[in-house]
Design a protein around this motif. Structure first.
Motif, PDB file in Angstrom:
ATOM      1  N   SER A   1      10.954  -7.891   7.712  1.00 48.26           N
ATOM      2  CA  SER A   1      10.671  -7.026   8.852  1.00 48.26           C
ATOM      3  C   SER A   1       9.179  -6.840   8.971  1.00 48.26           C
ATOM      4  CB  SER A   1      11.358  -5.667   8.681  1.00 48.26           C
ATOM      5  OG  SER A   1      10.740  -4.932   7.633  1.00 48.26           O
ATOM      6  N   PRO A   2       8.685  -6.496  10.159  1.00 45.09           N
ATOM      7  CA  PRO A   2       7.259  -6.210  10.291  1.00 45.09           C
ATOM      8  C   PRO A   2       6.788  -5.119   9.332  1.00 45.09           C
ATOM      9  CG  PRO A   2       8.232  -6.492  12.452  1.00 45.09           C
ATOM     10  CD  PRO A   2       9.373  -6.482  11.456  1.00 45.09           C
ATOM     11  N   ALA A   3       7.621  -4.096   9.139  1.00 47.82           N
ATOM     12  CA  ALA A   3       7.237  -3.014   8.225  1.00 47.82           C
ATOM     13  C   ALA A   3       7.141  -3.516   6.793  1.00 47.82           C
ATOM     14  CB  ALA A   3       8.247  -1.875   8.321  1.00 47.82           C
ATOM     15  N   LEU A   4       8.115  -4.316   6.369  1.00 46.82           N
ATOM     16  CA  LEU A   4       8.117  -4.834   5.008  1.00 46.82           C
ATOM     17  C   LEU A   4       6.921  -5.757   4.783  1.00 46.82           C
ATOM     18  CD1 LEU A   4       9.873  -4.747   2.411  1.00 46.82           C
ATOM     19  CD2 LEU A   4      10.938  -6.853   3.194  1.00 46.82           C
ATOM     20  N   HIS A   5       6.614  -6.597   5.774  1.00 47.80           N
ATOM     21  CA  HIS A   5       5.486  -7.518   5.628  1.00 47.80           C
ATOM     22  C   HIS A   5       4.169  -6.748   5.527  1.00 47.80           C
ATOM     23  CE1 HIS A   5       3.190 -11.198   5.912  1.00 47.80           C
ATOM     24  NE2 HIS A   5       2.425 -10.602   6.808  1.00 47.80           N
ATOM     25  N   SER A   6       4.032  -5.687   6.299  1.00 47.96           N
ATOM     26  CA  SER A   6       2.818  -4.880   6.237  1.00 47.96           C
ATOM     27  C   SER A   6       2.629  -4.286   4.842  1.00 47.96           C
ATOM     28  CB  SER A   6       2.872  -3.764   7.285  1.00 47.96           C
ATOM     29  OG  SER A   6       1.732  -2.942   7.207  1.00 47.96           O
ATOM     30  N   LEU A   7       3.704  -3.797   4.259  1.00 44.87           N
ATOM     31  CA  LEU A   7       3.629  -3.246   2.907  1.00 44.87           C
ATOM     32  C   LEU A   7       3.278  -4.329   1.893  1.00 44.87           C
ATOM     33  CD1 LEU A   7       6.759  -0.902   2.972  1.00 44.87           C
ATOM     34  CD2 LEU A   7       4.359  -0.211   3.121  1.00 44.87           C
ATOM     35  N   MET A   8       3.874  -5.509   2.051  1.00 47.31           N
ATOM     36  CA  MET A   8       3.632  -6.620   1.132  1.00 47.31           C
ATOM     37  C   MET A   8       2.176  -7.094   1.231  1.00 47.31           C
ATOM     38  SD  MET A   8       5.816 -10.159   0.918  1.00 47.31           S
ATOM     39  CE  MET A   8       5.511 -11.425  -0.316  1.00 47.31           C
ATOM     40  N   ALA A   9       1.690  -7.265   2.458  1.00 53.16           N
ATOM     41  CA  ALA A   9       0.329  -7.764   2.659  1.00 53.16           C
ATOM     42  C   ALA A   9      -0.718  -6.795   2.151  1.00 53.16           C
ATOM     43  CB  ALA A   9       0.106  -8.041   4.146  1.00 53.16           C
ATOM     44  N   ASN A  10      -0.381  -5.506   2.163  1.00 48.90           N
ATOM     45  CA  ASN A  10      -1.337  -4.488   1.721  1.00 48.90           C
ATOM     46  C   ASN A  10      -1.040  -3.935   0.331  1.00 48.90           C
ATOM     47  OD1 ASN A  10      -3.159  -3.984   4.172  1.00 48.90           O
ATOM     48  ND2 ASN A  10      -1.111  -3.927   5.079  1.00 48.90           N
ATOM     49  N   GLN A  11      -0.052  -4.555  -0.354  1.00 45.15           N
ATOM     50  CA  GLN A  11       0.321  -4.183  -1.719  1.00 45.15           C
ATOM     51  C   GLN A  11       0.579  -2.674  -1.818  1.00 45.15           C
ATOM     52  OE1 GLN A  11      -2.347  -5.672  -4.762  1.00 45.15           O
ATOM     53  NE2 GLN A  11      -1.081  -4.896  -6.434  1.00 45.15           N
ATOM     54  N   ARG A  12       1.455  -2.206  -0.947  1.00 43.95           N
ATOM     55  CA  ARG A  12       1.780  -0.779  -0.917  1.00 43.95           C
ATOM     56  C   ARG A  12       3.247  -0.570  -1.245  1.00 43.95           C
ATOM     57  NH1 ARG A  12       0.588   1.045   4.784  1.00 43.95           N
ATOM     58  NH2 ARG A  12       1.477   2.981   3.967  1.00 43.95           N
ATOM     59  N   ALA A  13       3.579   0.713  -1.528  1.00 42.61           N
ATOM     60  CA  ALA A  13       4.956   1.142  -1.792  1.00 42.61           C
ATOM     61  C   ALA A  13       5.590   0.289  -2.887  1.00 42.61           C
ATOM     62  CB  ALA A  13       5.772   1.115  -0.498  1.00 42.61           C
ATOM     63  N   MET A  14       6.728  -0.348  -2.600  1.00 43.89           N
ATOM     64  CA  MET A  14       7.454  -1.091  -3.629  1.00 43.89           C
ATOM     65  C   MET A  14       6.694  -2.316  -4.123  1.00 43.89           C
ATOM     66  SD  MET A  14       8.406  -1.884  -0.378  1.00 43.89           S
ATOM     67  CE  MET A  14       9.864  -0.958   0.057  1.00 43.89           C
ATOM     68  N   PHE A  15       5.683  -2.759  -3.356  1.00 39.46           N
ATOM     69  CA  PHE A  15       4.892  -3.925  -3.761  1.00 39.46           C
ATOM     70  C   PHE A  15       3.638  -3.546  -4.557  1.00 39.46           C
ATOM     71  CE2 PHE A  15       7.119  -5.395   0.097  1.00 39.46           C
ATOM     72  CZ  PHE A  15       7.759  -6.505  -0.426  1.00 39.46           C
ATOM     73  N   GLU A  16       3.406  -2.268  -4.744  1.00 38.55           N
ATOM     74  CA  GLU A  16       2.178  -1.827  -5.414  1.00 38.55           C
ATOM     75  C   GLU A  16       2.011  -2.420  -6.809  1.00 38.55           C
ATOM     76  OE1 GLU A  16      -0.212   2.314  -6.541  1.00 38.55           O
ATOM     77  OE2 GLU A  16       1.656   2.379  -5.390  1.00 38.55           O
ATOM     78  N   PRO A  17       3.088  -2.554  -7.612  1.00 38.48           N
ATOM     79  CA  PRO A  17       2.899  -3.123  -8.956  1.00 38.48           C
ATOM     80  C   PRO A  17       2.743  -4.646  -8.975  1.00 38.48           C
ATOM     81  CG  PRO A  17       4.903  -1.762  -8.799  1.00 38.48           C
ATOM     82  CD  PRO A  17       4.464  -2.086  -7.417  1.00 38.48           C
ATOM     83  N   ILE A  18       2.873  -5.314  -7.812  1.00 37.89           N
ATOM     84  CA  ILE A  18       2.897  -6.779  -7.772  1.00 37.89           C
ATOM     85  C   ILE A  18       1.546  -7.284  -7.276  1.00 37.89           C
ATOM     86  CG2 ILE A  18       4.105  -8.809  -6.889  1.00 37.89           C
ATOM     87  CD1 ILE A  18       6.537  -6.958  -6.423  1.00 37.89           C
ATOM     88  N   ASP A  19       0.695  -7.679  -8.196  1.00 40.25           N
ATOM     89  CA  ASP A  19      -0.660  -8.091  -7.832  1.00 40.25           C
ATOM     90  C   ASP A  19      -0.677  -9.303  -6.919  1.00 40.25           C
ATOM     91  OD1 ASP A  19      -1.749  -6.040  -9.323  1.00 40.25           O
ATOM     92  OD2 ASP A  19      -2.030  -7.268 -11.135  1.00 40.25           O
ATOM     93  N   GLN A  20       0.339 -10.171  -7.019  1.00 41.44           N
ATOM     94  CA  GLN A  20       0.378 -11.399  -6.210  1.00 41.44           C
ATOM     95  C   GLN A  20       0.898 -11.161  -4.797  1.00 41.44           C
ATOM     96  OE1 GLN A  20       2.031 -10.747  -9.065  1.00 41.44           O
ATOM     97  NE2 GLN A  20       2.273 -12.601 -10.337  1.00 41.44           N
ATOM     98  N   ALA A  21       1.362  -9.937  -4.494  1.00 41.44           N
ATOM     99  CA  ALA A  21       2.030  -9.686  -3.217  1.00 41.44           C
ATOM    100  C   ALA A  21       1.183 -10.063  -2.003  1.00 41.44           C
ATOM    101  CB  ALA A  21       2.470  -8.222  -3.132  1.00 41.44           C
ATOM    102  N   PRO A  22      -0.085  -9.681  -1.904  1.00 38.27           N
ATOM    103  CA  PRO A  22      -0.855 -10.045  -0.705  1.00 38.27           C
ATOM    104  C   PRO A  22      -0.982 -11.556  -0.515  1.00 38.27           C
ATOM    105  CG  PRO A  22      -1.923  -8.241  -1.856  1.00 38.27           C
ATOM    106  CD  PRO A  22      -0.841  -8.740  -2.763  1.00 38.27           C
ATOM    107  N   GLU A  23      -1.200 -12.280  -1.609  1.00 39.84           N
ATOM    108  CA  GLU A  23      -1.318 -13.729  -1.495  1.00 39.84           C
ATOM    109  C   GLU A  23       0.019 -14.360  -1.131  1.00 39.84           C
ATOM    110  OE1 GLU A  23      -1.262 -17.842  -2.159  1.00 39.84           O
ATOM    111  OE2 GLU A  23      -0.194 -16.495  -3.525  1.00 39.84           O
ATOM    112  N   LEU A  24       1.098 -13.865  -1.727  1.00 39.83           N
ATOM    113  CA  LEU A  24       2.423 -14.385  -1.404  1.00 39.83           C
ATOM    114  C   LEU A  24       2.779 -14.119   0.063  1.00 39.83           C
ATOM    115  CD1 LEU A  24       4.387 -13.409  -4.632  1.00 39.83           C
ATOM    116  CD2 LEU A  24       3.843 -15.732  -3.869  1.00 39.83           C
TER     117      LEU A  24
END
Length: 343
Positions: free
Chosen positions: A91-114
């Motif tokens: 979803s657009p919301a999920l992608h925004s969180l992933m690209a900015n390494q926020r919320a559930m993606f905060e512990p995942i350092d590779q999230a923005p690159e992925l």
């Protein structure tokens, strides 16, 4: 193109039986087996993506899509970005969180690159948040949730978070303190509401939802919404202005004579989509996108909920670039492609 037929039960339920059918291999050997992860049965994404798989499996001999309806969307998008799964719901919301390494993606350092490795196949409306009650319950507004059994969404999921925030924003009621936030999955919650074991049932889905259509055949139902005097509050606007979200309308009468709402209901809407890896074969994605929309056109008369699934909607709220194959297919269908959908 071969014709596509789905029986009424498969279209109405759009749940485990349809997902299982999409997962079974055909008699003819497919040249490529692909996995598609989505939300569980009883959800709009499951219904749309199972339909996508059914259309591709029947009409394209070179590919076989298997549906995975377990696990969380957070894990699914990571698996697609890493190339371990072919497709998933995002979803657009999920992608925004992933690209900015926020919320559930905060512990995942590779999230923005992925996140940069993801490409959109198509977006579609997950629908509007239905907040349903039986008319016999006497509940007519959100503030009457106090002391009631309420299904907000599966625990830990985006729907749960959105609905708990909406209830608190509109009424001040806190999940688990002022009302019981029932912990169930989508399929179990639908069955529980049908059996009368829930007072309030929330589901973001396209209208008319097959689950709620079945209920409204024999029961009077009411949909609760956001009061007009609270639409411009900071709390409600904060929910509506997130990527992929907005204010939406659930029309009066869309569920027939047993929907007691005399006026349209204002609620939240949300957009989701099917994403793939940037390295997915361009010709494959082109064929699948074209074939899916051909199949949807052929099925619309027998499946009213498909009216919301359109080529134009494939780029709504988009913040992940289209895969080149999907871009080519949508351009051929005459869709105006926004800059955000291009690389």
């Amino acid at each position: 193109m071969k014709s596509l037929t789905l029986n009424r039960r498969a279209v109405m339920l759009g749940t485990a039986a349809a997902a299982t059918a999409a997962a079974l291999p055909r008699a003819a050997m497919a040249t490529e087996l692909l996995r598609m992860s989505t939300l569980g049965p009883g959800t709009s994404p499951n219904l749309v993506m199972t339909t996508f798989a059914n259309i591709i499996n029947q009409d394209l001999d070179d590919y076989e899509i298997q549906i995975n309806a377990t696990g969380a969307a957070t894990r699914h998008v990571l698996e697609v970005a890493m190339g371990n799964t072919a497709f998933c719901m995002s979803s657009p919301a999920l992608h925004s969180l992933m690209a900015n390494q926020r919320a559930m993606f905060e512990p995942i350092d590779q999230a923005p690159e992925l996140a940069t490795r993801l490409r959109t196949v198509l977006n579609f409306p997950m629908g509007v948040y239905h907040i349903a009650v039986y008319e016999s319950s006497g509940i007519t507004s959100l503030d009457q949730a106090a002391g009631k059994r309420v299904f907000l969404g599966p625990p830990g999921g985006a729907a749960y978070a959105t609905m708990s925030r909406l209830f608190e924003a509109v009424t001040g009621l806190v999940a688990g303190t002022d009302y019981e936030a029932v912990q169930l999955g989508w399929d179990a919650a639908a069955a529980s509401f049908q059996d009368g074991n829930l007072d309030i049932y929330c589901n973001p889905t396209n209208a008319p939802s097959p689950v709620l259509t079945q209920i409204a055949v024999t029961n009077e139902i009411r949909f609760l919404g956001i009061p007009a005097d609270q639409l411009e509050t900071e709390a409600v606007q904060g929910l509506a202005n997130r990527p992929g979200f907005g204010l939406g309308t659930l029309p009066a009468g869309v569920y027939g004579d047993n929907q007691v709402n005399e006026e349209d209901t204002t609620t939240l809407r949300v957009t989701v989509g099917i994403v793939t890896n940037q390295d997915a074969d361009e010709e494959m994605i082109y064929q699948m996108t074209s074939t899916f929309f051909d199949g949807v056109t052929a099925m619309r008369d027998g499946a009213p909920w498909l009216a919301a699934i359109t080529p134009e909607g494939a780029v709504a709220d988009i913040n992940v670039p289209l895969h080149p194959g999907a871009l080519r297919a949508l351009e051929e269908l005459g869709v105006a492609i926004p800059d955000a959908a291009r690389m």
